[in-house]
Design a protein around this motif. Structure first.
Motif, PDB file in Angstrom:
ATOM      1  N   LEU A  79       0.677  -1.310   0.045  1.00  0.00           N
ATOM      2  CA  LEU A  79       0.143  -0.089   0.001  1.00  0.00           C
ATOM      3  C   LEU A  79       0.729   1.272   0.035  1.00  0.00           C
ATOM      4  O   LEU A  79       0.603   2.230  -0.791  1.00  0.00           O
ATOM      5  CB  LEU A  79      -1.018   0.101   1.054  1.00  0.00           C
ATOM      6  CG  LEU A  79      -1.896   1.329   1.115  1.00  0.00           C
ATOM      7  CD1 LEU A  79      -2.733   1.542   0.020  1.00  0.00           C
ATOM      8  CD2 LEU A  79      -2.739   0.991   2.488  1.00  0.00           C
ATOM      9  N   LEU A  80       2.125   1.158   0.820  1.00  0.00           N
ATOM     10  CA  LEU A  80       2.989   2.428   0.803  1.00  0.00           C
ATOM     11  C   LEU A  80       3.494   2.617  -0.713  1.00  0.00           C
ATOM     12  O   LEU A  80       3.700   3.649  -1.187  1.00  0.00           O
ATOM     13  CB  LEU A  80       4.064   2.411   1.704  1.00  0.00           C
ATOM     14  CG  LEU A  80       3.579   2.244   3.277  1.00  0.00           C
ATOM     15  CD1 LEU A  80       4.570   1.928   3.997  1.00  0.00           C
ATOM     16  CD2 LEU A  80       2.851   3.780   3.423  1.00  0.00           C
ATOM     17  N   GLY A  94      -8.732   3.063  -3.873  1.00  0.00           N
ATOM     18  CA  GLY A  94      -8.781   1.668  -4.283  1.00  0.00           C
ATOM     19  C   GLY A  94      -9.325   0.886  -2.939  1.00  0.00           C
ATOM     20  O   GLY A  94      -9.764  -0.269  -3.160  1.00  0.00           O
ATOM     21  N   LEU A  95      -8.814   1.015  -1.758  1.00  0.00           N
ATOM     22  CA  LEU A  95      -9.115   0.632  -0.643  1.00  0.00           C
ATOM     23  C   LEU A  95     -10.661   0.406  -0.422  1.00  0.00           C
ATOM     24  O   LEU A  95     -11.070  -0.521   0.114  1.00  0.00           O
ATOM     25  CB  LEU A  95      -8.579   1.090   0.591  1.00  0.00           C
ATOM     26  CG  LEU A  95      -7.098   0.707   0.763  1.00  0.00           C
ATOM     27  CD1 LEU A  95      -6.495   1.346   2.238  1.00  0.00           C
ATOM     28  CD2 LEU A  95      -6.766  -0.744   0.922  1.00  0.00           C
ATOM     29  N   ALA A  96     -11.271   1.634  -0.853  1.00  0.00           N
ATOM     30  CA  ALA A  96     -12.752   1.669  -0.555  1.00  0.00           C
ATOM     31  C   ALA A  96     -13.453   0.514  -1.623  1.00  0.00           C
ATOM     32  O   ALA A  96     -14.445  -0.059  -1.021  1.00  0.00           O
ATOM     33  CB  ALA A  96     -13.272   2.904  -0.675  1.00  0.00           C
ATOM     34  N   PHE A 133     -13.037  -2.714 -12.357  1.00  0.00           N
ATOM     35  CA  PHE A 133     -12.648  -2.730 -13.720  1.00  0.00           C
ATOM     36  C   PHE A 133     -12.540  -1.361 -14.391  1.00  0.00           C
ATOM     37  O   PHE A 133     -11.453  -1.179 -14.950  1.00  0.00           O
ATOM     38  CB  PHE A 133     -13.567  -3.833 -14.637  1.00  0.00           C
ATOM     39  CG  PHE A 133     -13.432  -3.621 -16.070  1.00  0.00           C
ATOM     40  CD1 PHE A 133     -12.342  -4.129 -16.669  1.00  0.00           C
ATOM     41  CD2 PHE A 133     -14.238  -3.128 -16.715  1.00  0.00           C
ATOM     42  CE1 PHE A 133     -12.031  -4.235 -18.009  1.00  0.00           C
ATOM     43  CE2 PHE A 133     -13.912  -3.020 -18.154  1.00  0.00           C
ATOM     44  CZ  PHE A 133     -12.832  -3.534 -18.661  1.00  0.00           C
ATOM     45  N   GLU A 134     -13.360  -0.412 -14.106  1.00  0.00           N
ATOM     46  CA  GLU A 134     -13.432   0.780 -14.818  1.00  0.00           C
ATOM     47  C   GLU A 134     -12.165   1.574 -14.255  1.00  0.00           C
ATOM     48  O   GLU A 134     -11.524   2.348 -14.858  1.00  0.00           O
ATOM     49  CB  GLU A 134     -14.545   1.554 -14.753  1.00  0.00           C
ATOM     50  CG  GLU A 134     -15.760   0.960 -15.516  1.00  0.00           C
ATOM     51  CD  GLU A 134     -17.175   1.629 -15.178  1.00  0.00           C
ATOM     52  OE1 GLU A 134     -17.302   2.381 -14.062  1.00  0.00           O
ATOM     53  OE2 GLU A 134     -18.232   1.294 -15.768  1.00  0.00           O
ATOM     54  N   ARG A 135     -12.040   1.549 -13.124  1.00  0.00           N
ATOM     55  CA  ARG A 135     -10.869   2.168 -12.231  1.00  0.00           C
ATOM     56  C   ARG A 135      -9.326   1.491 -12.800  1.00  0.00           C
ATOM     57  O   ARG A 135      -8.565   2.300 -13.169  1.00  0.00           O
ATOM     58  CB  ARG A 135     -10.875   1.955 -10.728  1.00  0.00           C
ATOM     59  CG  ARG A 135      -9.923   2.984 -10.071  1.00  0.00           C
ATOM     60  CD  ARG A 135     -10.271   2.709  -8.643  1.00  0.00           C
ATOM     61  NE  ARG A 135      -9.210   3.231  -7.778  1.00  0.00           N
ATOM     62  CZ  ARG A 135      -8.221   2.473  -7.574  1.00  0.00           C
ATOM     63  NH1 ARG A 135      -8.067   1.254  -7.613  1.00  0.00           N
ATOM     64  NH2 ARG A 135      -7.164   3.094  -6.839  1.00  0.00           N
ATOM     65  N   ALA A 136      -9.193   0.358 -12.745  1.00  0.00           N
ATOM     66  CA  ALA A 136      -8.119  -0.483 -12.948  1.00  0.00           C
ATOM     67  C   ALA A 136      -7.800  -1.073 -14.289  1.00  0.00           C
ATOM     68  O   ALA A 136      -6.655  -1.309 -14.585  1.00  0.00           O
ATOM     69  CB  ALA A 136      -7.812  -1.601 -11.731  1.00  0.00           C
ATOM     70  N   GLY A 137      -8.758  -1.374 -14.867  1.00  0.00           N
ATOM     71  CA  GLY A 137      -8.923  -2.082 -16.402  1.00  0.00           C
ATOM     72  C   GLY A 137      -8.531  -3.536 -16.450  1.00  0.00           C
ATOM     73  O   GLY A 137      -7.955  -4.161 -17.387  1.00  0.00           O
ATOM     74  N   ASP A 138      -8.664  -4.296 -15.029  1.00  0.00           N
ATOM     75  CA  ASP A 138      -8.230  -5.629 -14.814  1.00  0.00           C
ATOM     76  C   ASP A 138      -9.416  -6.434 -15.458  1.00  0.00           C
ATOM     77  O   ASP A 138     -10.479  -6.382 -14.899  1.00  0.00           O
ATOM     78  CB  ASP A 138      -8.070  -6.168 -13.553  1.00  0.00           C
ATOM     79  CG  ASP A 138      -7.385  -7.443 -13.289  1.00  0.00           C
ATOM     80  OD1 ASP A 138      -7.582  -8.288 -14.274  1.00  0.00           O
ATOM     81  OD2 ASP A 138      -6.982  -7.948 -12.365  1.00  0.00           O
ATOM     82  N   ALA A 139      -9.081  -7.063 -16.687  1.00  0.00           N
ATOM     83  CA  ALA A 139     -10.135  -7.998 -17.284  1.00  0.00           C
ATOM     84  C   ALA A 139     -10.702  -8.993 -16.583  1.00  0.00           C
ATOM     85  O   ALA A 139     -12.001  -9.343 -16.460  1.00  0.00           O
ATOM     86  CB  ALA A 139      -9.743  -8.731 -18.545  1.00  0.00           C
ATOM     87  N   ALA A 140      -9.892  -9.584 -15.490  1.00  0.00           N
ATOM     88  CA  ALA A 140     -10.498 -10.532 -14.380  1.00  0.00           C
ATOM     89  C   ALA A 140     -11.632 -10.005 -13.585  1.00  0.00           C
ATOM     90  O   ALA A 140     -12.787 -10.794 -13.552  1.00  0.00           O
ATOM     91  CB  ALA A 140      -9.232 -11.006 -13.514  1.00  0.00           C
ATOM     92  N   ASP A 141     -11.752  -8.698 -13.483  1.00  0.00           N
ATOM     93  CA  ASP A 141     -12.576  -7.956 -12.797  1.00  0.00           C
ATOM     94  C   ASP A 141     -14.031  -8.050 -13.743  1.00  0.00           C
ATOM     95  O   ASP A 141     -15.135  -8.372 -13.394  1.00  0.00           O
ATOM     96  CB  ASP A 141     -12.586  -6.656 -12.206  1.00  0.00           C
ATOM     97  CG  ASP A 141     -11.573  -6.612 -11.114  1.00  0.00           C
ATOM     98  OD1 ASP A 141     -11.590  -7.579 -10.259  1.00  0.00           O
ATOM     99  OD2 ASP A 141     -10.801  -5.556 -10.856  1.00  0.00           O
TER     100      ASP A 141
END
Length: 166
Positions: A79-80, A94-96, A133-141
């Motif tokens: 996280l740091l 992202g934590l939220a 997914f919209e925030r990070a773009g990870d297709a797994a989501d």
């Protein structure tokens, strides 16, 4: 292994012990808000020179504590790093998302597929996954959101208020 003091800007070097103590306070914080307060009070945690000190701290603890405790330390070290890479505000946002996904996932896991609330709870989890997914773009989501919605559709009886019309 000795480390040089970490500079937090100007002529304010911080000892490795101060970094380790601040990191321990960061880990012990009970809420994200408290974690952010620790970061505000200890900017040395966000300096690149803190990473080797924190890594040494974790290595030493690895010998003394169980794997779960080490995982918590590594999570906070990550996280740091994320705070440094994308900024404190974005990292904590992202934590939220993670907390919302975890809560929705736990809520769904405690609901049987024949429960009338199952489709709505599945939908809630899918929405959280789509936001991430919209925030990070990870297709797994995206894939997980689709599968979650497929499960909701299967579970929702024909005529159920939460079943989408075709």
């Amino acid at each position: 292994m000795a480390h040089d003091p970490v500079s937090v800007g100007g002529d304010n070097p911080v000892s490795p012990q101060q970094v380790a103590t601040a990191f321990f306070s960061f880990v012990k914080a009970d809420t994200p808000s408290e974690s952010r307060q620790v970061l505000e009070q200890h900017p040395e945690l966000l300096m690149p020179g803190a990473d080797p000190i924190i890594a040494t701290f974790i290595r030493l603890f690895r010998k003394e504590v169980d794997d779960r405790a080490v995982a918590v330390l590594e999570h906070h070290a990550g996280l740091l790093r994320l705070c440094r890479e994308i900024g404190v505000e974005s990292a904590f946002a992202g934590l939220a998302y993670e907390a919302a996904i975890l809560a929705s996932d736990q809520n769904l896991a405690q609901t049987s597929a024949d429960d009338p609330n199952y489709p709505a709870r599945s939908g809630s989890l899918a929405v959280q996954l789509l936001k991430r997914f919209e925030r990070a773009g990870d297709a797994a989501d995206l894939i997980a959101a689709i599968r979650t919605l497929q499960g909701a559709l299967i579970a929702a009886a024909t005529g159920h208020a939460d079943r989408p019309g075709l």
